[in-house]
Design a protein around this motif. Structure first.
Motif, PDB file in Angstrom:
ATOM      1  N   TRP A 139      14.531 -80.470  29.856  1.00  9.34           N
ATOM      2  CA  TRP A 139      15.263 -81.035  31.072  1.00  9.34           C
ATOM      3  C   TRP A 139      16.716 -81.029  30.452  1.00  9.34           C
ATOM      4  CZ3 TRP A 139      18.620 -85.124  30.003  1.00  9.34           C
ATOM      5  CH2 TRP A 139      18.144 -85.845  29.007  1.00  9.34           C
ATOM      6  N   VAL A 140      17.152 -81.147  28.992  1.00  5.07           N
ATOM      7  CA  VAL A 140      18.390 -80.927  28.510  1.00  5.07           C
ATOM      8  C   VAL A 140      19.047 -79.644  28.715  1.00  5.07           C
ATOM      9  CG1 VAL A 140      19.712 -81.172  26.332  1.00  5.07           C
ATOM     10  CG2 VAL A 140      18.066 -82.877  26.819  1.00  5.07           C
ATOM     11  N   ASP A 141      17.960 -78.549  28.287  1.00  2.27           N
ATOM     12  CA  ASP A 141      18.447 -77.240  28.486  1.00  2.27           C
ATOM     13  C   ASP A 141      18.783 -76.974  30.081  1.00  2.27           C
ATOM     14  OD1 ASP A 141      19.070 -74.637  28.163  1.00  2.27           O
ATOM     15  OD2 ASP A 141      16.926 -73.845  28.363  1.00  2.27           O
ATOM     16  N   MET A 142      17.670 -77.492  30.900  1.00  4.82           N
ATOM     17  CA  MET A 142      18.324 -77.350  32.292  1.00  4.82           C
ATOM     18  C   MET A 142      19.351 -77.918  32.934  1.00  4.82           C
ATOM     19  SD  MET A 142      15.709 -78.417  35.471  1.00  4.82           S
ATOM     20  CE  MET A 142      16.014 -80.108  35.294  1.00  4.82           C
ATOM     21  N   LEU A 143      19.858 -79.108  32.371  1.00  2.00           N
ATOM     22  CA  LEU A 143      20.877 -79.685  32.831  1.00  2.00           C
ATOM     23  C   LEU A 143      22.122 -78.849  32.370  1.00  2.00           C
ATOM     24  CD1 LEU A 143      22.490 -82.139  34.135  1.00  2.00           C
ATOM     25  CD2 LEU A 143      22.209 -83.278  31.948  1.00  2.00           C
ATOM     26  N   ILE A 144      22.322 -78.676  31.190  1.00  2.00           N
ATOM     27  CA  ILE A 144      23.548 -78.244  30.511  1.00  2.00           C
ATOM     28  C   ILE A 144      23.615 -76.451  30.983  1.00  2.00           C
ATOM     29  CG2 ILE A 144      24.423 -77.109  28.429  1.00  2.00           C
ATOM     30  CD1 ILE A 144      23.186 -79.473  26.767  1.00  2.00           C
ATOM     31  N   SER A 145      22.539 -75.990  31.406  1.00  2.50           N
ATOM     32  CA  SER A 145      22.456 -74.575  31.814  1.00  2.50           C
ATOM     33  C   SER A 145      23.009 -74.618  33.106  1.00  2.50           C
ATOM     34  CB  SER A 145      21.239 -73.782  31.722  1.00  2.50           C
ATOM     35  OG  SER A 145      20.711 -73.709  30.369  1.00  2.50           O
ATOM     36  N   ARG A 146      22.716 -75.544  33.748  1.00  3.86           N
ATOM     37  CA  ARG A 146      23.312 -75.353  35.382  1.00  3.86           C
ATOM     38  C   ARG A 146      24.560 -75.995  35.429  1.00  3.86           C
ATOM     39  NH1 ARG A 146      18.894 -74.131  35.212  1.00  3.86           N
ATOM     40  NH2 ARG A 146      19.932 -72.422  34.980  1.00  3.86           N
ATOM     41  N   ILE A 147      25.213 -76.767  34.370  1.00  2.00           N
ATOM     42  CA  ILE A 147      26.673 -76.680  34.379  1.00  2.00           C
ATOM     43  C   ILE A 147      27.449 -75.705  33.844  1.00  2.00           C
ATOM     44  CG2 ILE A 147      28.398 -78.216  32.886  1.00  2.00           C
ATOM     45  CD1 ILE A 147      26.481 -80.500  32.521  1.00  2.00           C
ATOM     46  N   PHE A 148      26.705 -74.872  33.078  1.00  2.00           N
ATOM     47  CA  PHE A 148      27.320 -73.671  32.552  1.00  2.00           C
ATOM     48  C   PHE A 148      27.509 -72.511  33.788  1.00  2.00           C
ATOM     49  CE2 PHE A 148      26.078 -74.163  27.714  1.00  2.00           C
ATOM     50  CZ  PHE A 148      27.134 -74.936  27.772  1.00  2.00           C
ATOM     51  N   ASP A 149      26.190 -72.412  34.684  1.00  2.00           N
ATOM     52  CA  ASP A 149      26.014 -71.722  35.733  1.00  2.00           C
ATOM     53  C   ASP A 149      27.123 -72.054  36.922  1.00  2.00           C
ATOM     54  OD1 ASP A 149      24.263 -70.288  34.747  1.00  2.00           O
ATOM     55  OD2 ASP A 149      22.469 -71.445  35.478  1.00  2.00           O
ATOM     56  N   ILE A 150      27.247 -73.389  36.791  1.00  5.83           N
ATOM     57  CA  ILE A 150      28.617 -73.829  38.054  1.00  5.83           C
ATOM     58  C   ILE A 150      29.789 -73.444  37.712  1.00  5.83           C
ATOM     59  CG2 ILE A 150      29.567 -75.754  38.930  1.00  5.83           C
ATOM     60  CD1 ILE A 150      26.812 -76.971  38.753  1.00  5.83           C
ATOM     61  N   LEU A 151      30.071 -73.303  36.260  1.00  5.63           N
ATOM     62  CA  LEU A 151      31.401 -73.022  35.783  1.00  5.63           C
ATOM     63  C   LEU A 151      31.682 -71.601  35.920  1.00  5.63           C
ATOM     64  CD1 LEU A 151      31.929 -75.351  32.748  1.00  5.63           C
ATOM     65  CD2 LEU A 151      33.077 -75.723  34.972  1.00  5.63           C
ATOM     66  N   LEU A 152      30.715 -70.705  35.606  1.00  2.00           N
ATOM     67  CA  LEU A 152      30.590 -69.297  35.671  1.00  2.00           C
ATOM     68  C   LEU A 152      30.777 -68.876  36.945  1.00  2.00           C
ATOM     69  CD1 LEU A 152      28.285 -68.483  32.591  1.00  2.00           C
ATOM     70  CD2 LEU A 152      30.865 -68.431  32.590  1.00  2.00           C
ATOM     71  N   ALA A 153      30.536 -69.808  38.080  1.00  2.00           N
ATOM     72  CA  ALA A 153      30.168 -69.275  39.549  1.00  2.00           C
ATOM     73  C   ALA A 153      31.702 -68.995  39.928  1.00  2.00           C
ATOM     74  CB  ALA A 153      29.462 -69.911  40.233  1.00  2.00           C
ATOM     75  N   PHE A 154      32.607 -69.739  39.502  1.00  2.68           N
ATOM     76  CA  PHE A 154      33.816 -69.674  39.948  1.00  2.68           C
ATOM     77  C   PHE A 154      34.744 -68.431  39.018  1.00  2.68           C
ATOM     78  CE2 PHE A 154      32.727 -73.837  40.782  1.00  2.68           C
ATOM     79  CZ  PHE A 154      33.238 -73.975  42.219  1.00  2.68           C
ATOM     80  N   PRO A 155      35.589 -67.619  39.749  1.00  2.00           N
ATOM     81  CA  PRO A 155      36.650 -66.548  38.902  1.00  2.00           C
ATOM     82  C   PRO A 155      37.247 -67.634  37.868  1.00  2.00           C
ATOM     83  CG  PRO A 155      36.730 -66.153  41.246  1.00  2.00           C
ATOM     84  CD  PRO A 155      35.852 -67.387  40.984  1.00  2.00           C
TER      85      PRO A 155
END
Length: 310
Positions: A139-155
């Protein structure tokens, strides 16, 4: 039948054939560490050396700025506004008579400090989050990875503009924005490296010996993840300088009279036909320093990646 003494003499004679000088000491073989080998390869790369010289030039320029120019970076002289390059003003003057060479020299300080500070912040937080995510998983990996994905979703530039708009337009807030948008880049890079390392035999052996997690991360995982981090950090310097210039051009970075290269471009865009030198020299400076960091990064990648070696 030969006696024992004759057999012993024969054995000694045969041994002398294979070892003519039994008292000669064996030559010491010097072991070359991977980092020394990478440095040796880097010295052989003409592109990396060219990049290093470009960056070194701007570092020296920023350091000696107060000593080589008789002008102040914020000293205006309306009488000499928009003067072309001359013996008095090597790169000309801007729309309010400020010496462009002086502002470029002081701007080199700001741009290099901006790149170093922003990339250092992104590297520290991104590496920390990447190690935690890749090593502990679940769950730690899932949480941090989702944060990364959100930040990378924006230009990246739009996200930086949003952060500065929330915090306020200033050079400090621009540094924070640039660091934030680069955190997921380092985080995902480190995470993928840690995932590939955590199941290696030397990590499993360290766990079997009862070594604590913190020591495993600091003494085994992190040192073996440094090569891609260093390459990305070097490339990130150029990207951070370019992003800081973009924010400055939009008026969201350094504020007047700070001599930031992006802000200089913004102030000169109305005089591109009347005084093109006010726009050309800051633009060329940005291009050269970014090119220098990219060349160094490419050279480091070739030197540190075993697959790239002949």
């Amino acid at each position: 039948m030969k006696t024992r003494e004759e057999q012993r003499e024969q054995i000694e004679d045969e041994s002398q054939v294979y070892n003519p000088n039994p008292y000669q000491e064996e030559e010491d073989v010097e072991a070359i560490s991977p980092w020394k080998d990478a440095l040796k390869q880097l010295r052989k790369s003409p592109l990396a050396i060219t990049g290093f010289l470009l960056v070194l030039f701007f570092i020296i320029l920023g350091f000696v700025a107060p000593f080589v120019s008789p002008y102040e970076f914020d000293g205006d002289d309306p009488i000499n506004r928009l003067q072309p390059p001359s013996a008095d003003h090597w790169l000309g003057t801007d729309d309010i008579g400020r010496d462009i060479f002086t502002r470029l020299a002081y701007g080199a300080r700001i741009s290099l400090i901006t790149g170093f500070t922003a990339v250092t912040g992104a590297l520290v937080f991104g590496t920390l989050l990447g190690i935690i995510s890749g090593y502990f998983g679940r769950w730690v990996d899932m949480l941090i990875s989702r944060i990364f994905d959100i930040l990378l979703a924006f230009p990246s530039i739009l996200l930086a503009i949003a952060v500065v708009a929330i915090l306020g337009a200033s050079l400090t807030n621009a540094l924070i924005a640039i660091a934030i948008i680069n955190i997921p880049i380092f985080g995902r890079l480190v995470r993928s490296k840690v995932i590939s390392l955590r199941e290696e035999e030397f990590i499993l052996a360290a766990k079997a010996q009862g070594m604590k997690r913190g020591r495993i991360l600091l003494h085994h995982i992190l040192p073996n993840s440094l090569a891609p981090i260093i390459v990305q950090a070097t490339l990130g310097f150029g990207t951070a300088i370019l992003e800081a210039a973009a924010l400055g051009f939009l008026g969201l970075g350094a504020q007047p009279p700070t001599p930031e290269w992006g802000k200089m471009l913004s102030d000169s865009r109305d005089f591109i036909q009347l005084a093109p030198w006010t726009l050309i020299f800051p633009g060329v400076s940005i291009m050269l320093v970014v090119l220098g960091f990219n060349l160094i990064g490419d050279g480091l990648r070739d030197a540190l990646d075993p697959k790239m070696k002949n």
